[in-house]
Design a protein around this motif. Structure first.
Motif, PDB file in Angstrom:
ATOM      1  N   ALA A  92       0.847  -1.182   0.000  1.00 28.12           N
ATOM      2  CA  ALA A  92       0.000   0.000   0.000  1.00 28.12           C
ATOM      3  C   ALA A  92       0.887   1.238   0.000  1.00 28.12           C
ATOM      4  CB  ALA A  92      -0.933   0.021   1.202  1.00 28.12           C
ATOM      5  N   SER A  93       0.340   2.348  -0.479  1.00 26.40           N
ATOM      6  CA  SER A  93       1.098   3.597  -0.486  1.00 26.40           C
ATOM      7  C   SER A  93       1.013   4.321   0.852  1.00 26.40           C
ATOM      8  CB  SER A  93       0.598   4.507  -1.616  1.00 26.40           C
ATOM      9  OG  SER A  93      -0.769   4.834  -1.426  1.00 26.40           O
ATOM     10  N   ILE A  94       0.178   3.849   1.751  1.00 31.04           N
ATOM     11  CA  ILE A  94       0.154   4.317   3.141  1.00 31.04           C
ATOM     12  C   ILE A  94       0.425   3.112   4.026  1.00 31.04           C
ATOM     13  CG2 ILE A  94      -1.449   6.218   2.702  1.00 31.04           C
ATOM     14  CD1 ILE A  94      -3.663   4.454   3.929  1.00 31.04           C
ATOM     15  N   GLN A  95       0.732   3.361   5.288  1.00 27.71           N
ATOM     16  CA  GLN A  95       0.953   2.240   6.207  1.00 27.71           C
ATOM     17  C   GLN A  95      -0.391   1.618   6.569  1.00 27.71           C
ATOM     18  OE1 GLN A  95       2.578   3.168  10.071  1.00 27.71           O
ATOM     19  NE2 GLN A  95       3.483   1.127  10.270  1.00 27.71           N
ATOM     20  N   VAL A  96      -0.517   0.326   6.327  1.00 28.85           N
ATOM     21  CA  VAL A  96      -1.728  -0.423   6.669  1.00 28.85           C
ATOM     22  C   VAL A  96      -1.328  -1.540   7.628  1.00 28.85           C
ATOM     23  CG1 VAL A  96      -3.630  -1.843   5.811  1.00 28.85           C
ATOM     24  CG2 VAL A  96      -2.820   0.100   4.454  1.00 28.85           C
ATOM     25  N   GLN A  97      -2.024  -1.614   8.738  1.00 25.61           N
ATOM     26  CA  GLN A  97      -1.678  -2.581   9.776  1.00 25.61           C
ATOM     27  C   GLN A  97      -2.801  -3.595   9.967  1.00 25.61           C
ATOM     28  OE1 GLN A  97       0.457  -0.693  13.221  1.00 25.61           O
ATOM     29  NE2 GLN A  97      -0.411   1.179  12.362  1.00 25.61           N
ATOM     30  N   VAL A 100      -7.236  13.467  -1.104  1.00 30.86           N
ATOM     31  CA  VAL A 100      -5.991  12.695  -1.125  1.00 30.86           C
ATOM     32  C   VAL A 100      -6.325  11.299  -1.643  1.00 30.86           C
ATOM     33  CG1 VAL A 100      -4.965  13.955   0.809  1.00 30.86           C
ATOM     34  CG2 VAL A 100      -6.250  11.855   1.243  1.00 30.86           C
ATOM     35  N   SER A 101      -5.321  10.648  -2.218  1.00 30.52           N
ATOM     36  CA  SER A 101      -5.517   9.293  -2.732  1.00 30.52           C
ATOM     37  C   SER A 101      -4.422   8.376  -2.214  1.00 30.52           C
ATOM     38  CB  SER A 101      -5.513   9.284  -4.264  1.00 30.52           C
ATOM     39  OG  SER A 101      -6.598  10.014  -4.794  1.00 30.52           O
ATOM     40  N   PHE A 102      -4.752   7.099  -2.081  1.00 28.64           N
ATOM     41  CA  PHE A 102      -3.749   6.090  -1.761  1.00 28.64           C
ATOM     42  C   PHE A 102      -4.119   4.799  -2.469  1.00 28.64           C
ATOM     43  CE2 PHE A 102      -6.933   5.644   1.633  1.00 28.64           C
ATOM     44  CZ  PHE A 102      -7.127   4.269   1.708  1.00 28.64           C
ATOM     45  N   THR A 103      -3.144   3.918  -2.615  1.00 31.44           N
ATOM     46  CA  THR A 103      -3.382   2.624  -3.240  1.00 31.44           C
ATOM     47  C   THR A 103      -3.185   1.516  -2.220  1.00 31.44           C
ATOM     48  OG1 THR A 103      -1.087   2.424  -3.978  1.00 31.44           O
ATOM     49  CG2 THR A 103      -2.659   3.434  -5.509  1.00 31.44           C
ATOM     50  N   ILE A 104      -3.884   0.411  -2.418  1.00 28.44           N
ATOM     51  CA  ILE A 104      -3.732  -0.753  -1.559  1.00 28.44           C
ATOM     52  C   ILE A 104      -4.002  -2.000  -2.390  1.00 28.44           C
ATOM     53  CG2 ILE A 104      -6.105  -0.413  -0.712  1.00 28.44           C
ATOM     54  CD1 ILE A 104      -5.261  -1.881   1.851  1.00 28.44           C
ATOM     55  N   ASP A 105      -3.049  -2.942  -2.343  1.00 23.98           N
ATOM     56  CA  ASP A 105      -3.229  -4.236  -3.000  1.00 23.98           C
ATOM     57  C   ASP A 105      -3.981  -5.149  -2.040  1.00 23.98           C
ATOM     58  OD1 ASP A 105      -1.839  -3.369  -5.187  1.00 23.98           O
ATOM     59  OD2 ASP A 105       0.043  -4.316  -4.619  1.00 23.98           O
ATOM     60  N   MET A 106      -5.219  -5.432  -2.365  1.00 24.61           N
ATOM     61  CA  MET A 106      -6.033  -6.234  -1.463  1.00 24.61           C
ATOM     62  C   MET A 106      -5.763  -7.722  -1.626  1.00 24.61           C
ATOM     63  SD  MET A 106      -7.762  -4.458   0.597  1.00 24.61           S
ATOM     64  CE  MET A 106      -8.914  -5.706   1.155  1.00 24.61           C
ATOM     65  N   PRO A 107      -5.721  -8.471  -0.527  1.00 23.66           N
ATOM     66  CA  PRO A 107      -5.614  -9.930  -0.613  1.00 23.66           C
ATOM     67  C   PRO A 107      -6.839 -10.517  -1.321  1.00 23.66           C
ATOM     68  CG  PRO A 107      -5.242  -9.137   1.633  1.00 23.66           C
ATOM     69  CD  PRO A 107      -5.789  -7.991   0.861  1.00 23.66           C
ATOM     70  N   GLU A 108      -6.704 -11.747  -1.781  1.00 25.20           N
ATOM     71  CA  GLU A 108      -7.851 -12.453  -2.342  1.00 25.20           C
ATOM     72  C   GLU A 108      -8.923 -12.610  -1.267  1.00 25.20           C
ATOM     73  OE1 GLU A 108      -8.128 -13.351  -5.452  1.00 25.20           O
ATOM     74  OE2 GLU A 108      -6.061 -13.024  -6.154  1.00 25.20           O
ATOM     75  N   SER A 109     -10.159 -12.847  -1.684  1.00 21.81           N
ATOM     76  CA  SER A 109     -11.232 -13.074  -0.725  1.00 21.81           C
ATOM     77  C   SER A 109     -10.916 -14.312   0.115  1.00 21.81           C
ATOM     78  CB  SER A 109     -12.575 -13.252  -1.441  1.00 21.81           C
ATOM     79  OG  SER A 109     -12.544 -14.405  -2.270  1.00 21.81           O
ATOM     80  N   THR A 110     -11.327 -14.309   1.358  1.00 22.86           N
ATOM     81  CA  THR A 110     -11.052 -15.430   2.257  1.00 22.86           C
ATOM     82  C   THR A 110     -11.755 -16.697   1.792  1.00 22.86           C
ATOM     83  OG1 THR A 110     -10.886 -13.860   4.091  1.00 22.86           O
ATOM     84  CG2 THR A 110     -11.155 -16.175   4.672  1.00 22.86           C
ATOM     85  N   SER A 111     -12.961 -16.536   1.284  1.00 23.56           N
ATOM     86  CA  SER A 111     -13.782 -17.677   0.873  1.00 23.56           C
ATOM     87  C   SER A 111     -13.389 -18.242  -0.478  1.00 23.56           C
ATOM     88  CB  SER A 111     -15.249 -17.244   0.813  1.00 23.56           C
ATOM     89  OG  SER A 111     -15.420 -16.252  -0.206  1.00 23.56           O
ATOM     90  N   GLY A 112     -12.775 -17.412  -1.332  1.00 20.57           N
ATOM     91  CA  GLY A 112     -12.521 -17.813  -2.702  1.00 20.57           C
ATOM     92  C   GLY A 112     -13.706 -17.604  -3.622  1.00 20.57           C
ATOM     93  N   TYR A 113     -14.732 -16.946  -3.122  1.00 19.22           N
ATOM     94  CA  TYR A 113     -15.923 -16.714  -3.940  1.00 19.22           C
ATOM     95  C   TYR A 113     -15.620 -15.688  -5.032  1.00 19.22           C
ATOM     96  CZ  TYR A 113     -20.938 -16.664  -4.905  1.00 19.22           C
ATOM     97  OH  TYR A 113     -22.171 -16.812  -5.501  1.00 19.22           O
TER      98      TYR A 113
END
Length: 299
Positions: A2-7, A131-144
């Motif tokens: 992500a372009s910002i800190q994500v915890q 303001v804008s930021f980017t975040i690479d989201m993980p795949e869905s937990t379920s796989g749906y």
């Protein structure tokens, strides 16, 4: 990434057998940890506190906390590069909510993709700071599937602004999926098991729903489970609804009795007491004598 800190906050016993987020003691610890993070520094629109799925109940929900110089309301837009997925726009407080403190659960992030989020803080004079930021989201937990197949109908009526939810889908027990009007998965709610059956919105904006075969929970707007109602040896059997004032009625199966399926339980929402109803007529009379909430809640 992500372009910002994500915890993320991960309980120590997360990988232990039998662990569940639908435990009030676990939720209290998560809330305490989040509170300590809020106190660590002064967060701004440009550098917010961002915590992914802080309470373990929504895999692609992003908690944001920051302050602004003047009272504002915050709108946000989620964009991905896939041209088949339209932008998703929402606001955190409604059209008339202005505050210097901004704290909300951002939903709409598309799993498995890079999302660009644009935050727009609008003051009472209509002036906006973006303001804008980017975040690479993980795949869905379920796989749906992230997108559903859609087909245009004949109606010319415009769709309302909200989300559809789908539950109890085939092999996907333990999840409820929220889709926008274009069939894009905007929120994946993670349960302990079973399926949601029904959503009840209380006057304080909290959600009451089924989260396991023997549990009902109250969840606030941050995704925090604030109360868990354990049904003991009863298992849910497909519905809950409002009962007499301060209670809900539950259809369930007595796993230790001879009668199966629709036993009627009454759950006291304050004390958590669960009682088995034998004379349902008295409950019906009390229900129809009790005013029920009628105000619609915009999801």
């Amino acid at each position: 990434e992500a372009s910002i800190q994500v915890q993320q906050i991960v309980p120590d016993e997360y990988e232990d057998e039998g662990f569940t987020y639908y435990d009030e003691s676990v939720q209290d610890r998560l809330a305490y940890t989040l509170l300590q993070m809020v106190k660590e520094e002064k967060y701004t629109l440009e550098s917010p506190l961002a915590v992914l799925n802080p309470f373990g109940t929504g895999s692609n929900g992003l908690y944001l906390y920051f302050s602004t110089y003047s009272p504002t309301r915050v709108e946000y837009t989620v964009h991905v590069e896939d041209k088949s997925i339209p932008d998703y726009t929402a606001n955190n407080q409604g059209e008339n909510g202005y505050s210097r403190l901004q704290e909300f659960l951002l939903i709409g992030l598309v799993p498995g993709m890079e999302n660009t989020v644009t935050l727009s803080a609008v003051n009472r004079q209509g002036k906006a700071e973006e303001v804008s930021f980017t975040i690479d989201m993980p795949e869905s937990t379920s796989g749906y599937d992230v997108t559903l197949e859609t087909e245009d109908g004949e109606s010319a009526q415009e769709l309302s602004n909200g989300l559809y939810y789908a539950m109890g889908l085939g092999d996907y027990y333990g999840y409820t999926f929220f889709f926008d009007n274009s069939g894009v998965l905007r929120y994946e709610m993670v349960l302990e098991g079973y399926h949601s059956d029904r959503y009840l919105w209380d006057d304080d904006g909290s959600l009451i729903t089924c989260v396991a075969s023997h549990k009902i929970a109250r969840i606030n707007r941050f995704g925090q489970v604030t109360q868990v109602y354990d049904l003991g040896n009863f298992e849910l059997h497909h519905d809950i609804n409002w009962g007499p004032e301060g209670t809900i009625l539950v259809l369930a199966t007595d796993t230790e009795g001879e009668t199966v399926e629709d036993q009627v339980l009454q759950v006291n929402l304050e004390s958590g007491e669960v009682s088995h109803i034998v004379d349902f007529t008295q409950v019906l009379e009390s229900y129809f004598d009790t005013p029920r909430p009628v105000t619609a809640t915009d999801p």
